[in-house]
Design a protein around this motif. Sequence first.
Motif, short mmCIF file in Angstrom:
data_model
loop_
_atom_site.label_atom_id
_atom_site.label_comp_id
_atom_site.label_asym_id
_atom_site.label_seq_id
_atom_site.Cartn_x
_atom_site.Cartn_y
_atom_site.Cartn_z
N GLU A 50 0.83 -1.22 0.00
CA GLU A 50 0.00 0.00 0.00
C GLU A 50 0.86 1.26 0.00
OE1 GLU A 50 -3.19 0.10 2.87
OE2 GLU A 50 -3.51 -2.06 2.63
N TRP A 51 1.92 1.25 0.79
CA TRP A 51 2.83 2.39 0.84
C TRP A 51 3.41 2.64 -0.55
CZ3 TRP A 51 8.00 3.17 -0.25
CH2 TRP A 51 8.53 4.38 0.18
N TRP A 52 3.86 1.59 -1.23
CA TRP A 52 4.45 1.73 -2.55
C TRP A 52 3.42 2.23 -3.56
CZ3 TRP A 52 8.94 2.49 -4.60
CH2 TRP A 52 9.10 2.36 -5.98
N ALA A 53 2.21 1.71 -3.52
CA ALA A 53 1.16 2.14 -4.45
C ALA A 53 0.89 3.64 -4.31
CB ALA A 53 -0.12 1.34 -4.20
N ASP A 54 0.93 4.14 -3.09
CA ASP A 54 0.75 5.57 -2.85
C ASP A 54 1.88 6.37 -3.50
OD1 ASP A 54 -0.48 7.91 -1.46
OD2 ASP A 54 1.44 7.88 -0.38
N LYS A 55 3.09 5.87 -3.42
CA LYS A 55 4.24 6.58 -4.01
C LYS A 55 4.18 6.55 -5.53
CE LYS A 55 5.39 7.47 0.00
NZ LYS A 55 4.04 7.62 0.50
N GLU A 56 3.74 5.45 -6.10
CA GLU A 56 3.63 5.36 -7.56
C GLU A 56 2.62 6.37 -8.10
OE1 GLU A 56 4.75 0.97 -9.09
OE2 GLU A 56 2.89 1.07 -7.92
N GLY A 57 1.66 6.76 -7.27
CA GLY A 57 0.67 7.75 -7.67
C GLY A 57 1.13 9.18 -7.47
N ASN A 58 2.30 9.39 -6.91
CA ASN A 58 2.83 10.73 -6.62
C ASN A 58 3.48 11.29 -7.89
OD1 ASN A 58 4.55 12.90 -5.80
ND2 ASN A 58 4.56 12.09 -3.72
N TYR A 62 10.07 3.26 -9.92
CA TYR A 62 10.37 2.07 -10.71
C TYR A 62 10.24 0.85 -9.82
CZ TYR A 62 12.65 5.58 -13.66
OH TYR A 62 12.92 6.69 -14.43
N ASN A 63 9.38 -0.07 -10.19
CA ASN A 63 9.24 -1.33 -9.47
C ASN A 63 10.20 -2.33 -10.11
OD1 ASN A 63 8.48 -3.85 -8.45
ND2 ASN A 63 6.35 -3.22 -8.25
N LEU A 64 11.20 -2.75 -9.35
CA LEU A 64 12.20 -3.67 -9.86
C LEU A 64 11.90 -5.11 -9.45
CD1 LEU A 64 15.43 -1.57 -9.19
CD2 LEU A 64 13.94 -1.58 -11.19
N GLY A 65 10.62 -5.40 -9.25
CA GLY A 65 10.21 -6.72 -8.80
C GLY A 65 10.74 -7.86 -9.64
N LYS A 66 10.79 -7.68 -10.94
CA LYS A 66 11.28 -8.77 -11.79
C LYS A 66 12.79 -8.95 -11.70
CE LYS A 66 11.62 -6.29 -16.19
NZ LYS A 66 11.13 -6.27 -17.56
N GLY A 69 12.12 -1.34 -4.94
CA GLY A 69 11.67 -0.21 -5.74
C GLY A 69 12.69 0.91 -5.72
N VAL A 70 12.64 1.72 -6.76
CA VAL A 70 13.50 2.89 -6.85
C VAL A 70 12.60 4.12 -7.00
CG1 VAL A 70 15.23 4.10 -8.25
CG2 VAL A 70 15.44 1.64 -7.86
N ILE A 71 12.90 5.16 -6.23
CA ILE A 71 12.19 6.42 -6.37
C ILE A 71 13.23 7.48 -6.69
CG2 ILE A 71 10.76 8.19 -5.28
CD1 ILE A 71 9.58 6.01 -3.49
N CYS A 72 13.02 8.17 -7.80
CA CYS A 72 13.92 9.25 -8.22
C CYS A 72 13.30 10.59 -7.87
CB CYS A 72 14.18 9.16 -9.72
SG CYS A 72 15.04 7.65 -10.20
N PHE A 73 14.06 11.39 -7.18
CA PHE A 73 13.64 12.73 -6.78
C PHE A 73 14.33 13.74 -7.70
CE2 PHE A 73 12.87 10.19 -3.10
CZ PHE A 73 11.85 10.80 -2.40
N GLY A 74 13.66 14.82 -8.00
CA GLY A 74 14.23 15.81 -8.91
C GLY A 74 14.15 15.27 -10.33
N GLU A 75 15.15 15.57 -11.11
CA GLU A 75 15.15 15.15 -12.51
C GLU A 75 15.97 13.89 -12.74
OE1 GLU A 75 15.76 18.33 -15.24
OE2 GLU A 75 14.52 19.69 -14.08
N LYS A 76 16.24 13.17 -11.67
CA LYS A 76 16.98 11.91 -11.79
C LYS A 76 16.09 10.87 -12.46
CE LYS A 76 20.60 13.25 -9.43
NZ LYS A 76 21.92 13.34 -9.93
N GLU A 77 16.71 9.94 -13.16
CA GLU A 77 15.95 8.86 -13.76
C GLU A 77 16.79 7.60 -13.75
OE1 GLU A 77 14.99 9.63 -17.84
OE2 GLU A 77 17.03 10.11 -18.38
N LEU A 78 16.11 6.50 -13.90
CA LEU A 78 16.75 5.19 -13.92
C LEU A 78 16.62 4.65 -15.33
CD1 LEU A 78 18.02 3.02 -12.05
CD2 LEU A 78 15.74 2.08 -11.80
N ILE A 79 17.70 4.14 -15.88
CA ILE A 79 17.67 3.55 -17.21
C ILE A 79 17.86 2.06 -17.05
CG2 ILE A 79 18.76 3.45 -19.47
CD1 ILE A 79 19.61 6.38 -18.99
N LEU A 80 16.84 1.30 -17.43
CA LEU A 80 16.88 -0.16 -17.34
C LEU A 80 17.12 -0.73 -18.73
CD1 LEU A 80 13.81 -0.66 -15.00
CD2 LEU A 80 16.21 -0.72 -14.35
N LYS A 81 18.11 -1.60 -18.82
CA LYS A 81 18.40 -2.23 -20.12
C LYS A 81 18.23 -3.72 -20.00
CE LYS A 81 21.52 1.23 -21.85
NZ LYS A 81 22.72 1.51 -22.55
#
Length: 159
Positions: free
Chosen positions: A121-129, A135-139, A147-159
């Motif tokens: 539930e906590w994570w679902a709330d953050k995904e809606g922010n 980024y849910n890294l469950g797989k 999970g990864v949360i990026c603040f500001g203009e940071k981003e995660l690149i998954l390959k």
Amino acid sequence: DIGTRRGHSAASLAFNENNMVYTYNNVQEPIENDVFNKLDNIKAFVETEQDRTQDGKSSSTPLGNILDSGEHRENILKSDLIFCDVDPHSGEHETQLFNFLSDNDYKGITIWDDIEDPLREWWADKEGNTDVTCYNLGKYSWGAGTGVICFGEKELILK
């Protein structure tokens, strides 16, 4: 590293000796290996829970006083990467840290453990922010999820 426990995550983060790792726990626990003695780039702190008055009400601060203390507060806010794995996984610690980062205009990447269970539930709330990118890294992670949360203009690149 928020939630040192036995030192595994701090040791992993410190593997690259160019990283300075500040690791915080709210209870004294034995470190399971002697890596903290072998690496000069880990600084461990134990900050116990404290009560504080907020709007006339007493409230517990589960992260101890690290978010209020000048030195620790600044270490957290200047960190490019924060890993949060605190016990118990009730959402209280996680909410306190997330709100602290948001309120202080943190710009960086955070990694959160156990987002599938028990923090679903906590994570679902953050995904809606819309102020952060999640980024849910469950797989890519073990059963409880990461999970990864990026603040500001940071981003995660998954390959």
